[in-house]
Motif scaffolding. Structure first.
Motif, short mmCIF file in Angstrom:
data_model
loop_
_atom_site.label_atom_id
_atom_site.label_comp_id
_atom_site.label_asym_id
_atom_site.label_seq_id
_atom_site.Cartn_x
_atom_site.Cartn_y
_atom_site.Cartn_z
N LYS A 211 0.82 -1.20 0.00
CA LYS A 211 0.00 0.00 0.00
C LYS A 211 0.87 1.26 0.00
O LYS A 211 0.64 2.20 -0.77
CB LYS A 211 -0.89 -0.03 1.24
CG LYS A 211 -2.15 0.80 1.09
CD LYS A 211 -3.09 0.54 2.26
CE LYS A 211 -3.52 1.88 2.82
NZ LYS A 211 -3.91 1.81 4.22
N LYS A 212 1.88 1.28 0.87
CA LYS A 212 2.76 2.45 0.93
C LYS A 212 3.57 2.59 -0.35
O LYS A 212 3.86 3.70 -0.80
CB LYS A 212 3.72 2.31 2.12
CG LYS A 212 3.18 2.83 3.42
CD LYS A 212 4.28 2.93 4.46
CE LYS A 212 3.72 3.34 5.80
NZ LYS A 212 4.66 3.08 6.90
N MET A 213 3.95 1.42 -0.93
CA MET A 213 4.72 1.48 -2.17
C MET A 213 3.89 2.09 -3.28
O MET A 213 4.39 2.90 -4.06
CB MET A 213 5.17 0.09 -2.57
CG MET A 213 6.51 -0.19 -2.04
SD MET A 213 7.59 -1.26 -2.92
CE MET A 213 6.68 -2.25 -3.99
N ILE A 214 2.63 1.69 -3.34
CA ILE A 214 1.76 2.23 -4.39
C ILE A 214 1.60 3.73 -4.20
O ILE A 214 1.67 4.51 -5.15
CB ILE A 214 0.40 1.51 -4.39
CG1 ILE A 214 0.59 0.07 -4.84
CG2 ILE A 214 -0.60 2.23 -5.30
CD1 ILE A 214 -0.63 -0.79 -4.79
N LYS A 215 1.47 4.16 -2.95
CA LYS A 215 1.30 5.60 -2.70
C LYS A 215 2.55 6.36 -3.16
O LYS A 215 2.46 7.40 -3.82
CB LYS A 215 1.03 5.85 -1.22
CG LYS A 215 1.10 7.32 -0.88
CD LYS A 215 0.24 7.74 0.27
CE LYS A 215 0.08 9.26 0.33
NZ LYS A 215 1.27 10.05 0.04
N LEU A 216 3.72 5.80 -2.80
CA LEU A 216 4.97 6.46 -3.21
C LEU A 216 5.06 6.53 -4.73
O LEU A 216 5.42 7.56 -5.31
CB LEU A 216 6.17 5.70 -2.64
CG LEU A 216 7.54 6.28 -2.96
CD1 LEU A 216 7.76 7.58 -2.19
CD2 LEU A 216 8.66 5.31 -2.62
#
Ligand code: UDP
Ligand code: MG
Length: 328
Positions: A211-216
């Motif tokens: 999830k955090k990777m997608i946001k980044l």
């Protein structure tokens, strides 16, 4: 106080298993350079013992400093806070999990002394990471490159040395969705790469779930390109063109060959689903941009600090209040 040549900025989120070793290796490398240095640990709202361990290190060694966030604000914001508070003539941004080897810092400083303003680490290989992560990272950097006009180098993370003037330039960029490595390319200056092998994490597990990777990844694309918006108009134009041709064909069939025209529920439903899908997708893309505009418009500070250790409070729009300075 000694003049500080180099500030090392280390974001830490639930990293209790690695801090001691990271501190040991960083201190070893930095003291071998023989110039003033500081190591700034940013505790990004960890839920484990990270804060207590860093606090302890701060008590023993004044070269160690801590910015303790009031909650988890994210890796990119943590790096930004580190740069806001760094006092060195140059600064190194490094992951806290020893995936980026501290031993590369002296080489980076050497390049900096040769006159480069940004010395970034380029990953020659990545160890201990899943094939999925390697593949997505590789593909992503290439997509990002093709979507933006900014020269964002491929296969580089945030591990890099920057000159004070690059840091001052970055401080002038007020945006909230921060994709730091992109911003650094945007400000320009003389840049050079040093290749390195990215090691396995020393201990613990990744703090970047999907999830955090997608946001980044989205931040990277959306802050540097509006091509996804253009995509909406392109797809819209192409599909309207095709639909128009199809409409004429259907009309001709109805008018001149009424006996062959069928009632076709299936084709109707298919067309309608397809177009609704496309419309929702495009609305989503527009929504992403609007959400980001909303974030900027609110103008909230980027981060809130709970406590600073071994360093002074700063004044300015991005620096926030801290109340207590008593070590516990
Ligand atoms: N990190 C952070 N805040 C977060 C997530 C990560 O400060 O919300 C820090 C983390 O402690 C580490 C660095 O960012 O020092 C890189 O994270 P990680 O190693 O988990 O990412 P990966 O190398 O797996 O991509
Ligand atoms: Mg890591």
């Amino acid at each position: 106080m000694d003049k500080i040549l180099c500030s090392v900025i280390v974001p830490m989120y639930n990293e209790e298993a690695v801090i001691i070793e990271t501190h040991r290796r960083l201190t070893q490398v930095m003291s071998s350079i023989g110039e003033g240095y500081e190591i700034i640990f940013i505790n990004d709202g960890s839920r484990d013992n990270t804060r207590a361990i860093i606090n302890d290190l701060c008590n023993k060694d004044t070269n160690i400093k801590m910015i303790d966030f009031a909650r988890n604000f994210g890796h990119q914001i943590a790096i930004t806070a580190g740069m806001d508070y760094a006092a060195g003539e140059c600064m190194v941004i490094i992951d806290g999990d020893l995936q980026d080897p501290p031993e590369l810092i002296p080489d980076m400083i050497k390049k900096w002394r040769e006159g480069y303003d940004v010395v970034y680490g380029k990953r020659k290989s990545r160890q201990g990471e899943t094939a999925f992560k390697k593949f997505t990272a590789k593909a992503y950097y290439r997509i990002l490159r093709s979507l933006t006009n900014v020269e964002i180098p491929v296969d580089t993370g945030d591990f890099r040395l920057i000159d004070r003037k690059v840091c001052e330039a970055l401080k002038q960029l007020p945006e909230r969705s921060r994709y730091v490595r992109g911003l650094m390319s945007w400000v320009g200056f003389k840049q050079i790469a040093i290749e390195f092998e990215r090691n396995e994490r020393f201990a613990g597990e990744t703090k970047y779930p999907l999830k955090k990777m997608i946001k980044l990844a989205m931040d990277g694309i959306m802050s540097f390109s509006y091509k996804p918006l253009k995509l909406a108009s392109y797809i819209g134009a192409i599909l309207s063109g095709i639909s128009f041709i199809y409409l004429i064909a259907v009309l001709i069939q109805k008018l001149f060959f009424p006996e062959t025209s069928q009632s076709g529920w299936t084709s109707l439903i298919a067309v309608s689903l397809f177009f609704n899908g496309i419309i929702l997708l495009m609305l989503g893309i527009i929504g992403e941009y609007i959400g980001r505009i909303y974030d900027e418009a609110k103008g909230r500070p980027l981060y809130i600090i709970n406590e600073l250790r071994n360093m002074e409070e700063r004044q300015g729009p991005r620096y926030s209040i801290k109340q207590n300075t008593n070590p516990d």
